[in-house]
Scaffold this motif. Sequence first.
Motif, PDB file in Angstrom:
ATOM      1  N   MET A 148       0.371  18.053  -9.883  1.00  0.00           N
ATOM      2  CA  MET A 148       0.191  16.613  -9.667  1.00  0.00           C
ATOM      3  C   MET A 148       1.149  16.107  -8.596  1.00  0.00           C
ATOM      4  N   SER A 149       2.388  16.464  -8.713  1.00  0.00           N
ATOM      5  CA  SER A 149       3.402  16.052  -7.735  1.00  0.00           C
ATOM      6  C   SER A 149       3.135  16.684  -6.378  1.00  0.00           C
ATOM      7  N   PHE A 150       2.427  17.781  -6.343  1.00  0.00           N
ATOM      8  CA  PHE A 150       2.117  18.468  -5.084  1.00  0.00           C
ATOM      9  C   PHE A 150       1.201  17.610  -4.229  1.00  0.00           C
ATOM     10  N   TYR A 151       0.236  16.901  -4.836  1.00  0.00           N
ATOM     11  CA  TYR A 151      -0.680  16.047  -4.091  1.00  0.00           C
ATOM     12  C   TYR A 151      -0.086  14.661  -3.828  1.00  0.00           C
ATOM     13  N   LEU A 152       0.928  14.269  -4.582  1.00  0.00           N
ATOM     14  CA  LEU A 152       1.522  12.941  -4.444  1.00  0.00           C
ATOM     15  C   LEU A 152       2.301  12.788  -3.142  1.00  0.00           C
ATOM     16  N   ILE A 153       2.945  13.849  -2.759  1.00  0.00           N
ATOM     17  CA  ILE A 153       3.795  13.775  -1.546  1.00  0.00           C
ATOM     18  C   ILE A 153       2.954  13.487  -0.310  1.00  0.00           C
ATOM     19  N   PRO A 154       1.837  14.195  -0.054  1.00  0.00           N
ATOM     20  CA  PRO A 154       1.023  13.852   1.126  1.00  0.00           C
ATOM     21  C   PRO A 154       0.459  12.450   1.070  1.00  0.00           C
ATOM     22  N   ILE A 155       0.103  12.003  -0.141  1.00  0.00           N
ATOM     23  CA  ILE A 155      -0.445  10.654  -0.251  1.00  0.00           C
ATOM     24  C   ILE A 155       0.613   9.618   0.103  1.00  0.00           C
ATOM     25  N   LEU A 156       1.818   9.820  -0.423  1.00  0.00           N
ATOM     26  CA  LEU A 156       2.917   8.891  -0.099  1.00  0.00           C
ATOM     27  C   LEU A 156       3.240   8.915   1.397  1.00  0.00           C
ATOM     28  N   PHE A 157       3.198  10.091   1.955  1.00  0.00           N
ATOM     29  CA  PHE A 157       3.495  10.219   3.393  1.00  0.00           C
ATOM     30  C   PHE A 157       2.436   9.502   4.224  1.00  0.00           C
ATOM     31  N   LEU A 158       1.149   9.685   3.819  1.00  0.00           N
ATOM     32  CA  LEU A 158       0.067   9.021   4.529  1.00  0.00           C
ATOM     33  C   LEU A 158       0.165   7.512   4.369  1.00  0.00           C
ATOM     34  N   GLY A 159       0.513   7.068   3.156  1.00  0.00           N
ATOM     35  CA  GLY A 159       0.669   5.626   2.938  1.00  0.00           C
ATOM     36  C   GLY A 159       1.795   5.044   3.776  1.00  0.00           C
ATOM     37  N   LEU A 160       2.879   5.822   3.931  1.00  0.00           N
ATOM     38  CA  LEU A 160       4.008   5.356   4.745  1.00  0.00           C
ATOM     39  C   LEU A 160       3.598   5.209   6.213  1.00  0.00           C
ATOM     40  N   ILE A 161       2.821   6.163   6.684  1.00  0.00           N
ATOM     41  CA  ILE A 161       2.358   6.097   8.082  1.00  0.00           C
ATOM     42  C   ILE A 161       1.458   4.885   8.290  1.00  0.00           C
ATOM     43  N   ILE A 162       0.572   4.655   7.340  1.00  0.00           N
ATOM     44  CA  ILE A 162      -0.337   3.512   7.449  1.00  0.00           C
ATOM     45  C   ILE A 162       0.441   2.207   7.418  1.00  0.00           C
ATOM     46  N   LEU A 163       1.463   2.149   6.545  1.00  0.00           N
ATOM     47  CA  LEU A 163       2.275   0.938   6.457  1.00  0.00           C
ATOM     48  C   LEU A 163       3.026   0.682   7.765  1.00  0.00           C
ATOM     49  N   ILE A 164       3.561   1.747   8.310  1.00  0.00           N
ATOM     50  CA  ILE A 164       4.310   1.598   9.570  1.00  0.00           C
ATOM     51  C   ILE A 164       3.375   1.164  10.693  1.00  0.00           C
ATOM     52  N   SER A 165       2.172   1.716  10.701  1.00  0.00           N
ATOM     53  CA  SER A 165       1.218   1.376  11.758  1.00  0.00           C
ATOM     54  C   SER A 165       0.683  -0.042  11.617  1.00  0.00           C
ATOM     55  N   SER A 166       0.948  -0.668  10.513  1.00  0.00           N
ATOM     56  CA  SER A 166       0.506  -2.048  10.335  1.00  0.00           C
ATOM     57  C   SER A 166       1.375  -3.022  11.139  1.00  0.00           C
ATOM     58  N   PHE A 167       2.546  -2.607  11.523  1.00  0.00           N
ATOM     59  CA  PHE A 167       3.460  -3.464  12.277  1.00  0.00           C
ATOM     60  C   PHE A 167       3.511  -3.004  13.737  1.00  0.00           C
ATOM     61  N   PHE A 168       3.649  -3.967  14.615  1.00  0.00           N
ATOM     62  CA  PHE A 168       3.846  -3.631  16.033  1.00  0.00           C
ATOM     63  C   PHE A 168       4.658  -4.756  16.680  1.00  0.00           C
ATOM     64  N   ILE A 169       5.263  -4.439  17.805  1.00  0.00           N
ATOM     65  CA  ILE A 169       6.166  -5.383  18.502  1.00  0.00           C
ATOM     66  C   ILE A 169       5.552  -5.773  19.845  1.00  0.00           C
ATOM     67  N   VAL A 170       5.599  -7.066  20.100  1.00  0.00           N
ATOM     68  CA  VAL A 170       5.148  -7.584  21.396  1.00  0.00           C
ATOM     69  C   VAL A 170       6.378  -8.094  22.153  1.00  0.00           C
ATOM     70  N   LYS A 171       6.565  -7.630  23.394  1.00  0.00           N
ATOM     71  CA  LYS A 171       7.731  -8.009  24.188  1.00  0.00           C
ATOM     72  C   LYS A 171       7.613  -9.449  24.684  1.00  0.00           C
ATOM     73  N   GLN A 172       8.784  -9.967  25.105  1.00  0.00           N
ATOM     74  CA  GLN A 172       8.828 -11.309  25.664  1.00  0.00           C
ATOM     75  C   GLN A 172       7.961 -11.381  26.928  1.00  0.00           C
ATOM     76  N   GLN A 173       7.306 -12.528  27.146  1.00  0.00           N
ATOM     77  CA  GLN A 173       6.427 -12.760  28.289  1.00  0.00           C
ATOM     78  C   GLN A 173       5.300 -11.724  28.355  1.00  0.00           C
ATOM     79  N   THR A 174       4.783 -11.371  27.170  1.00  0.00           N
ATOM     80  CA  THR A 174       3.665 -10.429  27.076  1.00  0.00           C
ATOM     81  C   THR A 174       2.703 -10.929  26.013  1.00  0.00           C
ATOM     82  N   ALA A 175       1.407 -10.704  26.235  1.00  0.00           N
ATOM     83  CA  ALA A 175       0.385 -11.065  25.250  1.00  0.00           C
ATOM     84  C   ALA A 175      -0.376  -9.802  24.864  1.00  0.00           C
TER      85      ALA A 175
END
Length: 309
Positions: free
Chosen positions: A1-28
């Motif tokens: 059970m714990s063997f499959y949990l680690i990839p799922i958590l890792f994938l969830g972390l990547i998805i969470l990180i990809s939800s955020f992005f930064i826009v620089k000043q004077q840029t749209a």
Amino acid sequence: MSFYLIPILFLGLIILISSFFIVKQQTAAIIERFGRFTSIRHSGLQLKIPIIDRVAGRLSLKIQQLDVIIETKTLDDVFVRLKVSVQYRVLSEKVYDAFYKLDYPHEQITSYVFDVVRAEVPKMKLDDVFVKKDDIALAVKAELNDAMLEYGFDIIKTLVTDIDPDAQVKAAMNRINAADREKTAAQYEGDAARILIVEKAKAEAESKRLQGQGIADQRREIARGLEESVDVLNRVGINSQEASALIVVTQHYDTLQAIGSETNSNLILLPNSPQAGSNMLNDMVASFTASNQIGEAMKKAREDEPGKK
């Protein structure tokens, strides 16, 4: 059970990180969802739905510059290369138009610059192109503003930063300028020479005037001295003729003495016999007598003419 949990958590972390992005000043940033426009995001930390939303592109809102080089011909058939610098920016309220309505803004701006310059420059002579380069820049700006504002671009300024005629034309212009400078230099030199000649002539005239005045003063003093000498001799019982003879003889021997005292003087032959002074005096008296006789005869002849008293 714990063997499959680690990839799922890792994938969830990547998805969470990809939800955020930064826009620089004077840029749209343009956000699309399944290929459809969703929103425009400006500077700061932004959030999007992972996998569903994506950043389709980014546009700089800073002032940018595009240099366009155009080769064209002037009214007097001279080929010339112009460099036109166009300063522009994307309007923040028209980011959508700038991103979706126009795919290659640089090519579009270049086309309009070519069109305006090749319409304006052929109406001018080469010298007018240099003088009226600001007029060319204003014409380019007016044309670009009308065309690019629809696509969300604001033309800040246009500048004609370089005008480069054909090499042979530049060489000819340099020769003309050199000839004009040589002509000006020759005129100044001629004026200077003329001033020197005039001033030298004035100096010589003044010198001659002073010399003449000196000679006149000298002769006047000599005459005054001779007059005083005759008066002195008359007072001791010597008549005018004898006094004149004595003065002539005295001047004659004084002259001989002065010449003899000069060691470097040129050779001058003068009579030095005792009768020389008397002969000179007799000649002078004879000349004066003849002049008086001629003058009296001319006066009498004028008086004898009819109608004259």
